[in-house]
Design a protein around this motif. Sequence first.
Motif, short mmCIF file in Angstrom:
data_model
loop_
_atom_site.label_atom_id
_atom_site.label_comp_id
_atom_site.label_asym_id
_atom_site.label_seq_id
_atom_site.Cartn_x
_atom_site.Cartn_y
_atom_site.Cartn_z
N GLN A 1 0.86 -1.19 0.00
CA GLN A 1 0.00 0.00 0.00
C GLN A 1 0.89 1.23 0.00
OE1 GLN A 1 -3.51 0.02 0.73
NE2 GLN A 1 -3.87 -2.04 1.52
N ARG A 2 0.57 2.16 -0.87
CA ARG A 2 1.33 3.42 -0.87
C ARG A 2 0.50 4.53 -1.50
NH1 ARG A 2 5.74 4.37 -5.08
NH2 ARG A 2 6.28 2.19 -4.76
N ASP A 3 0.21 5.58 -0.77
CA ASP A 3 -0.40 6.81 -1.30
C ASP A 3 -1.55 6.57 -2.27
OD1 ASP A 3 1.67 8.01 0.09
OD2 ASP A 3 2.97 8.16 -1.68
N GLY A 4 -2.57 5.85 -1.83
CA GLY A 4 -3.74 5.65 -2.68
C GLY A 4 -3.59 4.52 -3.67
N ALA A 5 -2.45 3.80 -3.61
CA ALA A 5 -2.25 2.64 -4.49
C ALA A 5 -2.25 1.37 -3.66
CB ALA A 5 -0.92 2.78 -5.23
N THR A 6 -2.99 0.37 -4.10
CA THR A 6 -2.97 -0.95 -3.48
C THR A 6 -2.52 -1.94 -4.53
OG1 THR A 6 -4.80 -0.34 -2.02
CG2 THR A 6 -4.35 -2.70 -2.26
N ILE A 7 -1.47 -2.70 -4.21
CA ILE A 7 -0.88 -3.59 -5.21
C ILE A 7 -0.83 -5.00 -4.66
CG2 ILE A 7 1.15 -4.03 -6.66
CD1 ILE A 7 1.06 -0.70 -4.99
N ARG A 8 -1.66 -5.89 -5.21
CA ARG A 8 -1.58 -7.32 -4.85
C ARG A 8 -0.41 -7.92 -5.63
NH1 ARG A 8 -5.74 -11.25 -5.53
NH2 ARG A 8 -5.43 -12.00 -3.41
N VAL A 9 0.51 -8.53 -4.91
CA VAL A 9 1.73 -9.02 -5.54
C VAL A 9 1.64 -10.54 -5.71
CG1 VAL A 9 4.25 -9.05 -5.44
CG2 VAL A 9 2.98 -7.15 -4.39
N VAL A 10 1.41 -10.98 -6.95
CA VAL A 10 1.35 -12.42 -7.25
C VAL A 10 2.76 -12.95 -7.45
CG1 VAL A 10 0.51 -14.15 -8.88
CG2 VAL A 10 -0.94 -12.19 -8.28
N ALA A 11 3.54 -12.23 -8.26
CA ALA A 11 4.92 -12.62 -8.51
C ALA A 11 5.75 -11.35 -8.61
CB ALA A 11 5.02 -13.43 -9.81
N GLY A 12 7.00 -11.44 -8.16
CA GLY A 12 7.87 -10.27 -8.14
C GLY A 12 7.81 -9.58 -6.79
N GLU A 13 8.32 -8.34 -6.74
CA GLU A 13 8.46 -7.63 -5.47
C GLU A 13 8.08 -6.17 -5.64
OE1 GLU A 13 12.00 -5.79 -4.62
OE2 GLU A 13 10.63 -4.82 -3.22
N VAL A 14 7.31 -5.65 -4.69
CA VAL A 14 6.95 -4.23 -4.66
C VAL A 14 7.16 -3.71 -3.24
CG1 VAL A 14 5.08 -2.54 -4.90
CG2 VAL A 14 5.21 -4.46 -6.49
N ASP A 15 7.98 -2.69 -3.08
CA ASP A 15 8.24 -2.09 -1.76
C ASP A 15 8.57 -3.14 -0.70
OD1 ASP A 15 7.67 0.31 -2.97
OD2 ASP A 15 5.66 0.51 -2.11
N GLY A 16 9.35 -4.15 -1.06
CA GLY A 16 9.74 -5.17 -0.09
C GLY A 16 8.69 -6.26 0.12
#
Length: 280
Positions: free
Chosen positions: A147-162
């Motif tokens: 979660q970051r500043d109005g963005a929600t990112i479900r991570v299936v594969a790979g890496e986002v913000d750790g």
Amino acid sequence: MSRSIVQIVEPQYVIEGADVLLRRSFGPRRSNDYDPFLLFDHFAFNDPVEGPIQGFPMHPHRGIETVTYILDGSVHHRDSLGNAGLIGPGDVQWMTSGRGIMHEELPRRGPTGSIAGFQLWVNLPAALKMTTPRYQGISASTIPAAQRDGATIRVVAGEVDGVHGPVTEIAADPIYLDVSLKAGAAWACPVPRAHTALAYVFEGSGCFGPEETPVEAVRMIVFDDGDQLEVRSDSGVRFMLMAGKPIREPIAPYGPFVMNTNAEIQQALQELRNGTFIKA
Ligand code: MN
């Protein structure tokens, strides 16, 4: 360097399996334009007067990975390895067909009466086309979100913000994300240089790339090279982001098979005919 848009694809309606209407952004072709990705289908049924949906009765795959991501309703799945189960809302099935599986995929309506989701095909390099088949079945509750500043990112594969996705050990080293931006939000994501990057916008609209090109649902965006991807949205947007390392091998696609040569396709068809396609 921020990735610019090189192409915006309007998905086309196609009929596949037993009368399943899909919106296909692209399918397997010798030109292999989106290497390592081979196909992206969006299935969405929400007309209550539609007849029963049969889905995809028993069929083979060889040489690829199929990735099923469900938004609504479910897909009942059964295969030649003895696996069976329901892929429900938010769940992912990452199937590595390798040398061969037979499976059926039968969509079922959810409580709202609708079925929606995506199937992505990812290529396997020659060295892994005949590998042992395997499944990574991921339930919705084990897919982490950044979660970051109005963005929600479900991570299936790979890496986002750790935050690391649960799907691992895939040859194409993929990133596969379900990204939701609230109205007024902006988001940027690193994507490895030289990896193919695509975004499938399926809700709302956003402005993508350094040129802030407006794109409305539903469209597939193809990005140029660079090391990061940028988007902002005035009214909210949701899209699947996929990126992967190109395999750079010739491909011979034939229906549910994608091999490197025609001879390998002939071999698969021969094995299907003589009953040796599935190996114990
Ligand atoms: Mn299939």
